[in-house]
Design an enzyme around this catalytic site. Structure first.
Site, PDB file in Angstrom:
ATOM      1  N   ARG A 115      14.414 -24.581  66.087  1.00 37.02           N
ATOM      2  CA  ARG A 115      14.505 -25.645  65.068  1.00 37.02           C
ATOM      3  C   ARG A 115      15.762 -25.529  64.214  1.00 37.02           C
ATOM      4  NH1 ARG A 115       9.149 -24.220  65.116  1.00 37.02           N
ATOM      5  NH2 ARG A 115       7.873 -25.752  66.201  1.00 37.02           N
ATOM      6  N   LYS A 137      27.421 -35.106  63.875  1.00 36.65           N
ATOM      7  CA  LYS A 137      26.687 -35.806  64.936  1.00 36.65           C
ATOM      8  C   LYS A 137      26.775 -34.962  66.191  1.00 36.65           C
ATOM      9  CE  LYS A 137      27.468 -40.633  63.762  1.00 36.65           C
ATOM     10  NZ  LYS A 137      28.144 -41.833  64.270  1.00 36.65           N
ATOM     11  N   GLU A 179      41.998 -41.643  69.026  1.00 36.25           N
ATOM     12  CA  GLU A 179      41.189 -41.439  67.812  1.00 36.25           C
ATOM     13  C   GLU A 179      42.081 -41.460  66.572  1.00 36.25           C
ATOM     14  OE1 GLU A 179      38.125 -41.508  66.995  1.00 36.25           O
ATOM     15  OE2 GLU A 179      37.075 -41.357  68.896  1.00 36.25           O
ATOM     16  N   LYS A 215      38.129 -38.423  57.737  1.00 37.05           N
ATOM     17  CA  LYS A 215      36.750 -38.344  58.230  1.00 37.05           C
ATOM     18  C   LYS A 215      35.861 -37.603  57.229  1.00 37.05           C
ATOM     19  CE  LYS A 215      33.784 -37.634  62.104  1.00 37.05           C
ATOM     20  NZ  LYS A 215      33.661 -37.582  63.550  1.00 37.05           N
ATOM     21  N   GLU A 225      25.314 -42.379  58.294  1.00 38.51           N
ATOM     22  CA  GLU A 225      25.734 -43.692  58.765  1.00 38.51           C
ATOM     23  C   GLU A 225      24.861 -44.824  58.245  1.00 38.51           C
ATOM     24  OE1 GLU A 225      27.654 -43.547  62.629  1.00 38.51           O
ATOM     25  OE2 GLU A 225      26.708 -45.462  63.085  1.00 38.51           O
ATOM     26  N   ARG A 229      30.168 -44.978  56.926  1.00 34.48           N
ATOM     27  CA  ARG A 229      30.455 -44.185  58.134  1.00 34.48           C
ATOM     28  C   ARG A 229      30.562 -45.049  59.392  1.00 34.48           C
ATOM     29  NH1 ARG A 229      28.497 -38.159  59.917  1.00 34.48           N
ATOM     30  NH2 ARG A 229      29.502 -38.271  61.929  1.00 34.48           N
ATOM     31  N   ASN A 233      33.358 -46.085  63.681  1.00 31.62           N
ATOM     32  CA  ASN A 233      33.110 -46.617  65.021  1.00 31.62           C
ATOM     33  C   ASN A 233      34.100 -47.716  65.391  1.00 31.62           C
ATOM     34  OD1 ASN A 233      30.867 -44.953  65.313  1.00 31.62           O
ATOM     35  ND2 ASN A 233      29.556 -46.430  64.273  1.00 31.62           N
ATOM     36  N   HIS A 236      34.966 -48.492  68.951  1.00 32.55           N
ATOM     37  CA  HIS A 236      34.073 -47.687  69.789  1.00 32.55           C
ATOM     38  C   HIS A 236      33.016 -48.487  70.544  1.00 32.55           C
ATOM     39  CE1 HIS A 236      36.021 -44.291  67.989  1.00 32.55           C
ATOM     40  NE2 HIS A 236      35.234 -43.437  68.604  1.00 32.55           N
ATOM     41  N   HIS A 240      32.615 -47.230  74.184  1.00 37.34           N
ATOM     42  CA  HIS A 240      31.393 -46.617  74.715  1.00 37.34           C
ATOM     43  C   HIS A 240      30.864 -47.392  75.921  1.00 37.34           C
ATOM     44  CE1 HIS A 240      30.414 -44.257  70.793  1.00 37.34           C
ATOM     45  NE2 HIS A 240      31.215 -43.600  71.590  1.00 37.34           N
ATOM     46  N   HIS A 256      37.897 -40.539  76.519  1.00 34.11           N
ATOM     47  CA  HIS A 256      37.285 -41.191  75.353  1.00 34.11           C
ATOM     48  C   HIS A 256      38.313 -41.923  74.483  1.00 34.11           C
ATOM     49  CE1 HIS A 256      34.686 -42.021  71.994  1.00 34.11           C
ATOM     50  NE2 HIS A 256      35.508 -41.366  71.185  1.00 34.11           N
TER      51      HIS A 256
HETATM   52  N1  GLY Z   1      30.416 -34.903  65.765  1.00 34.71           N
HETATM   53  C1  GLY Z   1      31.132 -36.102  65.549  1.00 34.71           C
HETATM   54  C2  GLY Z   1      30.700 -36.823  64.331  1.00 34.71           C
HETATM   55  O1  GLY Z   1      29.860 -36.363  63.588  1.00 34.71           O
HETATM   56  O2  GLY Z   1      31.211 -37.898  64.065  1.00 34.71           O
END
Ligand code: GLY
Length: 353
Positions: A115, A137, A179, A215, A225, A229, A233, A236, A240, A256
């Site tokens: 966990r 993320k 990016e 960032k 998000e 946030r 994207n 993206h 994606h 990417h």
């Molecule tokens: N690990 C990428 C993000 O949190 O945006």
């Protein structure tokens, strides 16, 4: 360590705050950034990654299969079973050494195993250093789409060693620049303006630090998000969809950040079609992407219908077609974009009907 001093960028998240350290030799700080009491480390990497690290404690190395194919739930299961066999305990640490695939998969494993155990990211690609290793993320792909399964799990430290980029293949550099180009169209603070052309002229360390700081500011304000946030994207949604198509065997071979480059031009053209920006602003996108040597066309043989299908499935697309688009107030989410406008923009960029 000698040479250019390291740059430290804090990510402010209350008790989960951490530093991102940028510069030549930064990975040598690993032992000093581990949480106190760590007795053992699980180092997760891929065979193609040439950077080795010394955690200063007994370490087991786990090698994921190469490429994006490794970003699956079965990789997470394999890792966690390996952690268990190695006796990794709750007070120990997972160290992710590699690109976005490694930090995403190892991060999700760290979030899930017992966990949650501590995580340190040592990104070895430009995409990893300017984006993927920062922000919390983590996750894996499903056949139905990219990053559909995952968790927010912040690292305790991120070490962006620019020496690790020395052996990066040209297409990986291009991917990182995709990016970076995205960052150039976002504003560090509302109303502050972004550096655009200046970004292309900075030293590598300053480019990485600028993107990380941008960032970090966004993530500090909106970790999960709920609002700002989403701006990260930018470019993206199409990226994606193209990547998912490639993974499913479609005619797409884009890294990417290369896909993000195509996605940025698409977003600019869509915004132009919707009357949100003018031709000069579209041209700014094209000029920066040219300067960064990034592709700007939909790959040959891609059909707009299949792209739309993947876009609709993208978790960021809610239940209508939502895009992050430029406009008079800067880049922002735009809901309820018409399918006709999307298809017309895709067709103008070379998609088949
Ligand atoms: N690990 C990428 C993000 O949190 O945006």
């Amino acid at each position: 360590m000698g040479g250019t001093p390291l740059i430290t960028v804090p990510v402010e998240l209350g008790p989960r705050s951490y530093d991102v350290t940028i510069g030549a030799g930064a990975s040598r700080l690993l032992a000093s950034v581990l949480p106190s009491g760590v007795r053992q480390a699980a180092v997760v990497t891929q065979a193609a990654v040439l950077t080795s690290v010394d955690a200063g404690v007994p370490s087991d190395v786990f090698v994921l299969p190469d490429g994006e194919k490794a970003k699956t739930l079965s990789s997470v299961e394999e890792l966690c079973r390996g952690f268990a066999r190695a006796g990794l305990a709750r007070g120990d640490v997972v160290v992710a050494v590699g690109g976005g695939v490694v930090t995403d998969v190892a991060g999700f494993a760290a979030a899930s195993y017992l966990r949650g155990v501590a995580l340190v990211n040592v990104p070895t690609t430009l995409v990893g250093q300017v984006d993927a290793a920062i922000g919390g993320k983590t996750g894996v792909n499903l056949p139905e789409g990219k990053n559909l399964l995952g968790a927010y799990w912040q690292p305790g430290a991120v070490l962006c060693d620019t020496d690790a980029l020395a052996t990066l293949p040209e297409r990986e550099w291009a991917s990182g620049r995709g990016e970076m180009a995205k960052c150039a169209f976002l504003e560090p603070r509302p109303g502050a303006g972004a550096p655009r052309a200046a970004l292309a002229e900075m030293t590598l360390e300053d480019q990485v630090a600028w993107c990380v700081a941008l960032k970090a500011a966004v993530v500090s304000e909106d970790e999960r998000e709920g609002g700002r946030r989403m701006l990260l994207n930018y470019g993206h949604t199409l990226a994606h969809a193209l990547e998912a198509l490639g993974l499913a065997g479609g005619p797409v071979d884009l890294r990417h950040g290369e896909a993000v480059g195509v996605g940025l031009v698409f977003a600019a053209r869509l915004a132009r079609r919707l009357g949100r920006i003018d031709d000069a602003r579209v041209e700014e996108h094209v000029t920066l992407l040219d300067a960064f040597g990034l592709p700007q066309e939909i790959p040959g043989g891609v059909r707009s219908g299949e792209v739309l299908e993947y876009m609709a499935r993208d978790k960021k697309a809610r239940h209508d077609l939502t895009f992050v688009l430029d406009g008079p107030r800067g880049v922002e989410p735009v809901h309820g974009v018409g399918e006709g406008d999307v298809v017309a923009t895709l067709s103008a960029m070379g998609a088949l009907s």
